[in-house]
Design a protein around this motif. Structure first.
Motif, PDB file in Angstrom:
ATOM      1  N   ASP A  57      97.074  86.882 -24.997  1.00 21.42           N
ATOM      2  CA  ASP A  57      96.757  87.775 -26.108  1.00 21.42           C
ATOM      3  C   ASP A  57      95.255  87.996 -26.168  1.00 21.42           C
ATOM      4  OD1 ASP A  57      99.420  87.817 -26.836  1.00 21.42           O
ATOM      5  OD2 ASP A  57      99.205  86.141 -28.232  1.00 21.42           O
ATOM      6  N   ARG A  59      91.758  90.702 -26.829  1.00 20.64           N
ATOM      7  CA  ARG A  59      91.110  91.810 -26.135  1.00 20.64           C
ATOM      8  C   ARG A  59      89.682  91.396 -25.807  1.00 20.64           C
ATOM      9  NH1 ARG A  59      92.303  97.123 -25.340  1.00 20.64           N
ATOM     10  NH2 ARG A  59      90.514  98.494 -25.136  1.00 20.64           N
ATOM     11  N   ARG A  61      85.789  91.377 -24.977  1.00 17.57           N
ATOM     12  CA  ARG A  61      84.671  92.212 -25.417  1.00 17.57           C
ATOM     13  C   ARG A  61      83.371  91.530 -25.005  1.00 17.57           C
ATOM     14  NH1 ARG A  61      82.288  89.874 -29.694  1.00 17.57           N
ATOM     15  NH2 ARG A  61      83.455  88.330 -30.841  1.00 17.57           N
ATOM     16  N   VAL A  87      90.048  97.714 -20.638  1.00 22.96           N
ATOM     17  CA  VAL A  87      91.226  96.881 -20.820  1.00 22.96           C
ATOM     18  C   VAL A  87      92.418  97.807 -21.010  1.00 22.96           C
ATOM     19  CG1 VAL A  87      92.280  95.055 -22.201  1.00 22.96           C
ATOM     20  CG2 VAL A  87      89.799  95.157 -21.982  1.00 22.96           C
ATOM     21  N   PRO A  89      97.007  97.993 -21.259  1.00 23.90           N
ATOM     22  CA  PRO A  89      98.167  97.210 -21.674  1.00 23.90           C
ATOM     23  C   PRO A  89      98.968  96.659 -20.502  1.00 23.90           C
ATOM     24  CG  PRO A  89      98.662  99.530 -21.832  1.00 23.90           C
ATOM     25  CD  PRO A  89      97.212  99.421 -21.445  1.00 23.90           C
ATOM     26  N   LYS A  94      97.578  91.828 -20.701  1.00 27.50           N
ATOM     27  CA  LYS A  94      96.629  92.920 -20.524  1.00 27.50           C
ATOM     28  C   LYS A  94      96.148  92.998 -19.076  1.00 27.50           C
ATOM     29  CE  LYS A  94      93.173  89.709 -22.130  1.00 27.50           C
ATOM     30  NZ  LYS A  94      94.165  88.656 -22.228  1.00 27.50           N
ATOM     31  N   VAL A  96      92.483  93.715 -17.287  1.00 24.27           N
ATOM     32  CA  VAL A  96      91.047  93.943 -17.419  1.00 24.27           C
ATOM     33  C   VAL A  96      90.585  94.474 -16.061  1.00 24.27           C
ATOM     34  CG1 VAL A  96      88.813  92.942 -17.990  1.00 24.27           C
ATOM     35  CG2 VAL A  96      90.894  92.030 -19.060  1.00 24.27           C
TER      36      VAL A  96
END
Length: 104
Positions: A57, A59, A61, A87, A89, A94, A96
């Protein structure tokens, strides 16, 4: 190595740095216990794309870091040397990625 097979000679160190940083981030932050990650290198004409797929999980940054901190500069390095990163789905998790253009 894949870059050799593709005849990629320019920006090679930048590509390898980003592979290392994105894979390390996946292991440290994106892979729940008992799961792995997938690394993909793709070539589209004059673009080399690095993708790291994980099932975690969150995201990623670019974080503001204390200059004295020993960690937390991976995405800062990717931002500095890649032409683009982002990024996308994945179920679960995810992807990257980062891209390098004008590759021979």
């Amino acid at each position: 190595m894949t870059l050799d097979a593709w005849g990629v000679t320019s920006r090679r160190d930048d590509v390898l740095l980003c592979v290392s940083e994105l894979a390390t981030n996946a292991v440290l932050h994106g892979v729940p216990p008992g799961r792995g990650y997938r690394l993909r290198l793709l070539r589209f004409e004059d673009v080399v794309r690095v993708e790291v797929h994980d099932s975690g999980d969150g995201r990623p940054r670019v974080a503001d870091r204390d200059v004295a901190a020993e960690r937390g500069r991976g995405l800062l390095l990717v931002t500095a040397v890649a032409d683009r990163w982002g990024v996308g789905p994945r179920s679960p998790g995810k992807i990257v990625w980062c891209e390098f253009t004008q590759m021979p």
